[in-house]
Design a protein around this motif. Sequence first.
Motif, PDB file in Angstrom:
ATOM      1  N   LEU A 174      -3.470 -16.083   8.919  1.00  0.00           N
ATOM      2  CA  LEU A 174      -3.291 -15.313   7.695  1.00  0.00           C
ATOM      3  C   LEU A 174      -4.639 -15.036   7.025  1.00  0.00           C
ATOM      4  O   LEU A 174      -4.859 -13.950   6.473  1.00  0.00           O
ATOM      5  N   THR A 175      -5.541 -16.013   7.084  1.00  0.00           N
ATOM      6  CA  THR A 175      -6.878 -15.819   6.512  1.00  0.00           C
ATOM      7  C   THR A 175      -7.630 -14.717   7.255  1.00  0.00           C
ATOM      8  O   THR A 175      -8.302 -13.872   6.640  1.00  0.00           O
ATOM      9  N   GLN A 176      -7.499 -14.701   8.579  1.00  0.00           N
ATOM     10  CA  GLN A 176      -8.169 -13.678   9.370  1.00  0.00           C
ATOM     11  C   GLN A 176      -7.638 -12.280   9.040  1.00  0.00           C
ATOM     12  O   GLN A 176      -8.401 -11.313   8.940  1.00  0.00           O
ATOM     13  N   ILE A 177      -6.331 -12.188   8.833  1.00  0.00           N
ATOM     14  CA  ILE A 177      -5.741 -10.898   8.461  1.00  0.00           C
ATOM     15  C   ILE A 177      -6.294 -10.438   7.115  1.00  0.00           C
ATOM     16  O   ILE A 177      -6.588  -9.244   6.914  1.00  0.00           O
ATOM     17  N   CYS A 178      -6.457 -11.364   6.181  1.00  0.00           N
ATOM     18  CA  CYS A 178      -7.021 -11.011   4.873  1.00  0.00           C
ATOM     19  C   CYS A 178      -8.415 -10.425   5.030  1.00  0.00           C
ATOM     20  O   CYS A 178      -8.774  -9.448   4.353  1.00  0.00           O
ATOM     21  N   LYS A 179      -9.214 -11.018   5.904  1.00  0.00           N
ATOM     22  CA  LYS A 179     -10.564 -10.485   6.153  1.00  0.00           C
ATOM     23  C   LYS A 179     -10.484  -9.048   6.661  1.00  0.00           C
ATOM     24  O   LYS A 179     -11.235  -8.166   6.213  1.00  0.00           O
ATOM     25  N   GLU A 180      -9.598  -8.832   7.606  1.00  0.00           N
ATOM     26  CA  GLU A 180      -9.473  -7.503   8.212  1.00  0.00           C
ATOM     27  C   GLU A 180      -8.961  -6.473   7.212  1.00  0.00           C
ATOM     28  O   GLU A 180      -9.313  -5.292   7.293  1.00  0.00           O
ATOM     29  N   GLU A 181      -8.133  -6.924   6.254  1.00  0.00           N
ATOM     30  CA  GLU A 181      -7.485  -6.000   5.325  1.00  0.00           C
ATOM     31  C   GLU A 181      -8.208  -5.896   3.980  1.00  0.00           C
ATOM     32  O   GLU A 181      -7.767  -5.153   3.097  1.00  0.00           O
ATOM     33  N   GLY A 182      -9.289  -6.664   3.806  1.00  0.00           N
ATOM     34  CA  GLY A 182     -10.009  -6.615   2.541  1.00  0.00           C
ATOM     35  C   GLY A 182      -9.255  -7.253   1.388  1.00  0.00           C
ATOM     36  O   GLY A 182      -9.329  -6.781   0.252  1.00  0.00           O
ATOM     37  N   ILE A 183      -8.525  -8.330   1.662  1.00  0.00           N
ATOM     38  CA  ILE A 183      -7.742  -9.049   0.660  1.00  0.00           C
ATOM     39  C   ILE A 183      -8.371 -10.423   0.451  1.00  0.00           C
ATOM     40  O   ILE A 183      -8.794 -11.069   1.413  1.00  0.00           O
ATOM     41  N   LEU A 184      -8.438 -10.868  -0.797  1.00  0.00           N
ATOM     42  CA  LEU A 184      -8.956 -12.200  -1.083  1.00  0.00           C
ATOM     43  C   LEU A 184      -7.926 -13.248  -0.673  1.00  0.00           C
ATOM     44  O   LEU A 184      -6.771 -13.199  -1.113  1.00  0.00           O
ATOM     45  N   SER A 185      -8.322 -14.197   0.158  1.00  0.00           N
ATOM     46  CA  SER A 185      -7.415 -15.256   0.609  1.00  0.00           C
ATOM     47  C   SER A 185      -7.582 -16.489  -0.270  1.00  0.00           C
ATOM     48  O   SER A 185      -8.684 -16.972  -0.481  1.00  0.00           O
ATOM     49  N   LEU A 186      -6.471 -16.976  -0.804  1.00  0.00           N
ATOM     50  CA  LEU A 186      -6.443 -18.201  -1.606  1.00  0.00           C
ATOM     51  C   LEU A 186      -5.514 -19.186  -0.917  1.00  0.00           C
ATOM     52  O   LEU A 186      -4.294 -19.024  -0.934  1.00  0.00           O
ATOM     53  N   ARG A 225       0.820  -1.209   0.000  1.00  0.00           N
ATOM     54  CA  ARG A 225       0.000   0.000   0.000  1.00  0.00           C
ATOM     55  C   ARG A 225       0.857   1.263   0.000  1.00  0.00           C
ATOM     56  O   ARG A 225       0.473   2.277  -0.591  1.00  0.00           O
ATOM     57  N   ALA A 226       2.021   1.177   0.649  1.00  0.00           N
ATOM     58  CA  ALA A 226       2.919   2.332   0.640  1.00  0.00           C
ATOM     59  C   ALA A 226       3.420   2.627  -0.763  1.00  0.00           C
ATOM     60  O   ALA A 226       3.734   3.777  -1.099  1.00  0.00           O
ATOM     61  N   ALA A 227       3.483   1.590  -1.587  1.00  0.00           N
ATOM     62  CA  ALA A 227       3.908   1.759  -2.981  1.00  0.00           C
ATOM     63  C   ALA A 227       2.723   2.113  -3.877  1.00  0.00           C
ATOM     64  O   ALA A 227       2.838   2.057  -5.100  1.00  0.00           O
ATOM     65  N   ARG A 228       1.596   2.473  -3.260  1.00  0.00           N
ATOM     66  CA  ARG A 228       0.376   2.853  -3.968  1.00  0.00           C
ATOM     67  C   ARG A 228      -0.161   1.714  -4.823  1.00  0.00           C
ATOM     68  O   ARG A 228      -0.707   1.902  -5.920  1.00  0.00           O
ATOM     69  N   LYS A 229       0.011   0.480  -4.291  1.00  0.00           N
ATOM     70  CA  LYS A 229      -0.522  -0.715  -4.931  1.00  0.00           C
ATOM     71  C   LYS A 229      -1.744  -1.207  -4.160  1.00  0.00           C
ATOM     72  O   LYS A 229      -2.022  -0.754  -3.051  1.00  0.00           O
ATOM     73  N   PHE A 230      -2.459  -2.154  -4.767  1.00  0.00           N
ATOM     74  CA  PHE A 230      -3.649  -2.706  -4.146  1.00  0.00           C
ATOM     75  C   PHE A 230      -3.452  -4.212  -3.958  1.00  0.00           C
ATOM     76  O   PHE A 230      -3.545  -4.981  -4.921  1.00  0.00           O
ATOM     77  N   PRO A 231      -3.137  -4.672  -2.729  1.00  0.00           N
ATOM     78  CA  PRO A 231      -2.973  -6.117  -2.508  1.00  0.00           C
ATOM     79  C   PRO A 231      -4.322  -6.819  -2.676  1.00  0.00           C
ATOM     80  O   PRO A 231      -5.152  -6.813  -1.776  1.00  0.00           O
ATOM     81  N   ARG A 232      -4.514  -7.430  -3.830  1.00  0.00           N
ATOM     82  CA  ARG A 232      -5.836  -7.964  -4.196  1.00  0.00           C
ATOM     83  C   ARG A 232      -6.037  -9.396  -3.702  1.00  0.00           C
ATOM     84  O   ARG A 232      -7.098  -9.748  -3.192  1.00  0.00           O
ATOM     85  N   VAL A 233      -5.023 -10.239  -3.913  1.00  0.00           N
ATOM     86  CA  VAL A 233      -5.108 -11.656  -3.542  1.00  0.00           C
ATOM     87  C   VAL A 233      -3.841 -12.049  -2.803  1.00  0.00           C
ATOM     88  O   VAL A 233      -2.744 -11.613  -3.168  1.00  0.00           O
ATOM     89  N   ALA A 234      -3.993 -12.869  -1.764  1.00  0.00           N
ATOM     90  CA  ALA A 234      -2.838 -13.434  -1.065  1.00  0.00           C
ATOM     91  C   ALA A 234      -2.928 -14.960  -1.139  1.00  0.00           C
ATOM     92  O   ALA A 234      -3.967 -15.539  -0.807  1.00  0.00           O
ATOM     93  N   ILE A 235      -1.847 -15.597  -1.599  1.00  0.00           N
ATOM     94  CA  ILE A 235      -1.776 -17.063  -1.667  1.00  0.00           C
ATOM     95  C   ILE A 235      -0.862 -17.548  -0.561  1.00  0.00           C
ATOM     96  O   ILE A 235       0.247 -17.031  -0.380  1.00  0.00           O
ATOM     97  N   PHE A 236      -1.315 -18.537   0.182  1.00  0.00           N
ATOM     98  CA  PHE A 236      -0.459 -19.163   1.195  1.00  0.00           C
ATOM     99  C   PHE A 236      -0.897 -20.609   1.389  1.00  0.00           C
ATOM    100  O   PHE A 236      -2.012 -20.993   1.047  1.00  0.00           O
ATOM    101  N   ASP A 237       0.012 -21.407   1.925  1.00  0.00           N
ATOM    102  CA  ASP A 237      -0.199 -22.850   2.072  1.00  0.00           C
ATOM    103  C   ASP A 237      -0.835 -23.203   3.407  1.00  0.00           C
ATOM    104  O   ASP A 237      -0.802 -22.418   4.362  1.00  0.00           O
ATOM    105  N   THR A 238      -1.379 -24.418   3.463  1.00  0.00           N
ATOM    106  CA  THR A 238      -1.659 -25.051   4.753  1.00  0.00           C
ATOM    107  C   THR A 238      -0.346 -25.644   5.276  1.00  0.00           C
ATOM    108  O   THR A 238       0.083 -25.355   6.384  1.00  0.00           O
ATOM    109  N   VAL A 239       0.263 -26.458   4.420  1.00  0.00           N
ATOM    110  CA  VAL A 239       1.595 -27.016   4.667  1.00  0.00           C
ATOM    111  C   VAL A 239       2.382 -26.794   3.389  1.00  0.00           C
ATOM    112  O   VAL A 239       1.964 -27.222   2.309  1.00  0.00           O
ATOM    113  N   SER A 240       3.492 -26.100   3.477  1.00  0.00           N
ATOM    114  CA  SER A 240       4.284 -25.826   2.276  1.00  0.00           C
ATOM    115  C   SER A 240       4.945 -27.109   1.784  1.00  0.00           C
ATOM    116  O   SER A 240       5.052 -28.093   2.513  1.00  0.00           O
TER     117      SER A 240
END
Length: 475
Positions: free
Chosen positions: A220-232, A193-208
């Motif tokens: 991480l999913t809860q943070i996405c909810k709070e930040e308005g980011i789609l969690s994948l 966001r500081a770079a004036r971007k829009f974090p739209r989707v975040a991808i993360f593993d259950t187990v890498s």
Amino acid sequence: MIGPIKIPILHFLKITILLYTKMGEVSLTEEVKYERTPFGKDMLKHFAFDPAWKNLNHGSFGAAPRAIRNKQRAYQDECDARPDLFIRYRYPKLLDESRAAMAKLLNAPIETVVYVSNATMGVNTILRNIPWHDDGRDEILYFNTIYGACGKTVECVAEINRYAVQPREMHVTYPLSDADVVKVFKDSIRASRAARKFPRVAIFDTVSSLPGLRVPFEQLTQICKEEGILSLIDGAHGVGHIPLDLSAVDPDFFVSNAHKWLFVPRGCAVLFVPVRNQGLIRSSLPTSHGFQPKTSGGGTPSSLPPAKNSKFVNNFEFVGTIDNTNYLVAPEAIKWRDEVCGGEKAIMEYTSNLAREGGKAVAKLLGTKILDNDEHTLTACNLVNVLLPLEVSESAIPGTNTVKSADKYEVTLKLQKILIEEHNTFIAIFFFQGQWWARLSGQVYLDITDFEWVAGKLKDVCERAGKQGFLESKN
């Protein structure tokens, strides 16, 4: 002259099933009862491994018990007997029953659950359906430990969308506490966001995958909810591996291979999309009969029987002509796990404990360590990463287990090849954070002696790798 005999569809099915039962195939009308089997080597009788093969890499491709494979083959026989009847009428009903069983296991509404061929297909399906903004500010956030194919998917999506969306890598250096992983995630969102971007989707593993470590995906999913980011959530190592409650976690998208840890024949994965997001998923991959165009004509009418489910579910019901009978046996796999193994909790307790203790045993013999944090949350899964006694430097040092930096990838491939050709096993060996690691899998058909056995083999190949001429030698 006697006219054509008219036999109802269901009667045709009963005749077909009866014929194949008499031929010695699995009956699809009689419920099979399984007997409980102790964990460890007694379990091997249920799997089709070569007796000489040690399967310590279950995490890559999984393995299905014979009973589940036989159930699938019975469906294949039924399909071959009367293809149109099975594919057009019987298959959709069986698929809905399988979706219901999977939804129950994941504690998710049935209307949110469909099947795809594997987790990579699920990640592609989501990312290739997202309507990216045309201002070029959208970003996809992902950790540097993302599965390789999914990382390339992110790059490809950016490229084919003419960089309307950009990747942003989040770098983690393990071992880390869950709190540290969460901090890296939050810092990356702020940086975007500081770079004036829009974090739209975040991808993360259950187990890498590599390294095989449990990720705090719930936080991480809860943070996405709070930040308005789609969690994948890439749950390739998910269902059948760790406890999952999708209603509680409530991600925006989730995909998990069923052929890895749930014992469904490969390739089979569950794709979860809550109703609130199903409007974003316009098409399956490839686009098929279930797609509903926005044009006034509505597209070419489907030749398949009318769909009974939602537009989203119908999108994934028939995706081209392919053998998806493996999708139908998820209920049998769940039942097998209950009756033979004692259920999900018993399986997960045995396999995760075996991975942890087996990893420690291997590390002890090698004189190294496992990759874990102080809270031991990284190893709360069925995968364990053991440091190998190999060093890397600009030049090899005679008399030590040292490999030239320029040769590290060739050495990795040769180590794995030797394990296959000489020892009838495969270990995922990988170079990570400047060191070599071996990833081992805990599974119901293994015990601690299997880990002790492979420790000796790993010690031997590492000693050989440190000798001059290793890459030039035949073995």
